[in-house]
Design an enzyme around this catalytic site. Structure first.
Site, PDB file in Angstrom:
ATOM      1  N   ASP A 127      31.758 -12.121  -7.144  1.00 49.28           N
ATOM      2  CA  ASP A 127      30.650 -13.067  -7.216  1.00 49.28           C
ATOM      3  C   ASP A 127      31.095 -14.462  -6.775  1.00 49.28           C
ATOM      4  O   ASP A 127      32.268 -14.694  -6.477  1.00 49.28           O
ATOM      5  CB  ASP A 127      30.166 -13.097  -8.685  1.00 49.28           C
ATOM      6  CG  ASP A 127      28.670 -13.279  -8.790  1.00 49.28           C
ATOM      7  OD1 ASP A 127      28.083 -13.877  -7.882  1.00 49.28           O
ATOM      8  OD2 ASP A 127      28.084 -12.827  -9.800  1.00 49.28           O
ATOM      9  N   ASP A 184      19.106 -13.050  -7.928  1.00 51.54           N
ATOM     10  CA  ASP A 184      19.056 -11.993  -8.932  1.00 51.54           C
ATOM     11  C   ASP A 184      17.657 -11.414  -9.128  1.00 51.54           C
ATOM     12  O   ASP A 184      16.660 -12.147  -9.186  1.00 51.54           O
ATOM     13  CB  ASP A 184      19.560 -12.530 -10.281  1.00 51.54           C
ATOM     14  CG  ASP A 184      21.052 -12.826 -10.234  1.00 51.54           C
ATOM     15  OD1 ASP A 184      21.648 -12.711  -9.142  1.00 51.54           O
ATOM     16  OD2 ASP A 184      21.609 -13.166 -11.284  1.00 51.54           O
TER      17      ASP A 184
END
Ligand code: GLA
Length: 382
Positions: A127, A184
């Site tokens: 990430d 997301d």
């Protein structure tokens, strides 16, 4: 090539957030096998963020698994997962901390890759949070790509950088196996439909070896789960989940389950193990999606097609907005067939099994609100 088709598996984030543990992961691995998900092709069990102690070991510099969540350490867990015939995945970040504020891999890339290899890790989601602004992101992603090459184990490299730097252009070159192209997901129709529509122009960046990752699925969550960042009050209904899964398969996205597979409802299980949809997702040619909608950026409908191997074509028709149902059109000239040109399509709808016979020039069908129809088609003379 590490991945010839998009990876399939499970990831802890959507339903569990920081509430993860070895017991949860082991029960999940059991359920993956017992529910028939492993047999359907889901193989990676990936632990997302929040698995580590807040600080590294001061002597060795290594990341340490949280003692309460993983009392026997990660090797014990990965052995359990491997014994089930499944594969084991982990998570880290290219910044100094992860997105949920645990140690990140910045300047520890080679040590961490080595540590993950010692755990028996097969997949790393990497990430991008808490990254020093002076450092070039792509260089940091390259660095972990090199560290994984040096770790002595085949580890799928899942780049999670939300397409902030045209990620599709460099992810494959630096050793990536998949690249996250979106922000997301939330457990709502609007969220997943927006994600899909935002990827219509990324069709050129999906190819064998490195796949466009549209984020973990929310299919089967129904508004549940412990993660307030993903959970919504009602979640989606079955018709909507059908659309989500169809979109992910048509677009050839990785299929990472985000629901609690230990409590999978039968409707969600049937959907997630649908052989026709999975075959579309896993088609060996891995071609990109084509938008064949009659109107661009239509608020009400979406029509897409994708070339499959063996001269087959997949077609998806979606009612984005229209109660209780709406006509959705497929104009064959948008698919590349000339009007009255002597060629048409013969199609089978995969959920109902209904066959259309030979259609020429155009096709119209009624689709329920937020629902879809998905066809396997072939070009025929008529
Ligand atoms: C980012 C990612 C999510 C998840 C969280 C964990 O938001 O995009 O998929 O990994 O971090 O903190």
């Amino acid at each position: 090539m590490l991945l010839k088709t998009p990876p399939m598996g499970f990831n802890t984030w959507n339903s569990f957030g920081e509430n993860i543990s070895a017991d949860l992961l082991k029960e999940t691995a059991d359920a993956m096998v017992d529910q028939g998900l492993a047999a359907a092709g889901y193989e990676y069990i990936v632990i997302d963020d929040c698995w580590a102690e807040r600080e590294r070991d001061p002597k060795t510099g290594k990341i340490i698994p949280d003692h309460n969540k993983f009392p026997k350490g990660m090797k014990d867990l990965s052995d359990y997962i491997h014994a089930k015939g499944l594969k084991f995945g982990m998570y880290s970040c290219c910044g100094v901390r992860t997105c949920a504020n645990y140690p990140g891999s910045f300047n520890h890339e080679f040590l961490d890759a080595q540590t993950f290899a010692e755990y028996g890790c097969d997949y790393l989601k990497y990430d991008d949070c808490f990254r020093p602004g002076t450092v070039d992101t792509v260089v940091l992603y390259r660095r972990m790509g090199m560290a994984l090459k040096a770790c002595g184990r085949d580890i799928v490299y899942s780049i999670c950088h939300a397409d902030r730097d045209k990620d599709g252009e460099w992810s494959r070159a630096i050793g990536g196996s998949l690249w996250r192209s979106t922000n997301d997901i939330h457990d709502s129709y609007e969220s997943f439909m927006n994600i899909a529509v935002s990827q219509l122009n990324n069709y050129c960046y999906n190819y064998p070896g490195c796949f466009n990752d549209m984020d973990m699925l929310t299919v089967g969550m129904y508004g549940g789960g412990d993660n307030v960042h993903v959970r919504t009050t009602t979640g989606c209904n079955d018709e909507e989940y059908k659309s989500q899964f169809a979109l992910w398969c048509l677009f050839g996205s990785p299929l990472m389950l985000g629901c609690d597979v230990r409590k999978l409802r039968p409707a969600a299980r049937d959907l997630l193990t649908n052989k026709d949809l999975i075959a579309i997702d896993q088609d060996p040619e891995a071609r990109g999606i084509i938008d064949v909608s009659c109107f661009k950026e239509d608020k009400y409908r979406l029509s897409v097609m994708r070339h499959l191997s063996n001269n087959k074509i997949a077609i998806g028709l979606f009612n984005k907005n229209g109660e209780p149902e709406r006509d959705v059109q497929l104009l064959l000239s948008n698919c590349g067939l000339p009007m009255s040109g002597g060629y048409g399509l013969k199609m089978r709808e995969i959920f109902s099994g209904e066959e259309t016979g030979i259609i020429k020039d155009y096709f119209v069908t009624k689709i329920p609100h937020h629902g879809c129809k998905v066809y396997i088609a072939e070009v025929v003379k008529c």
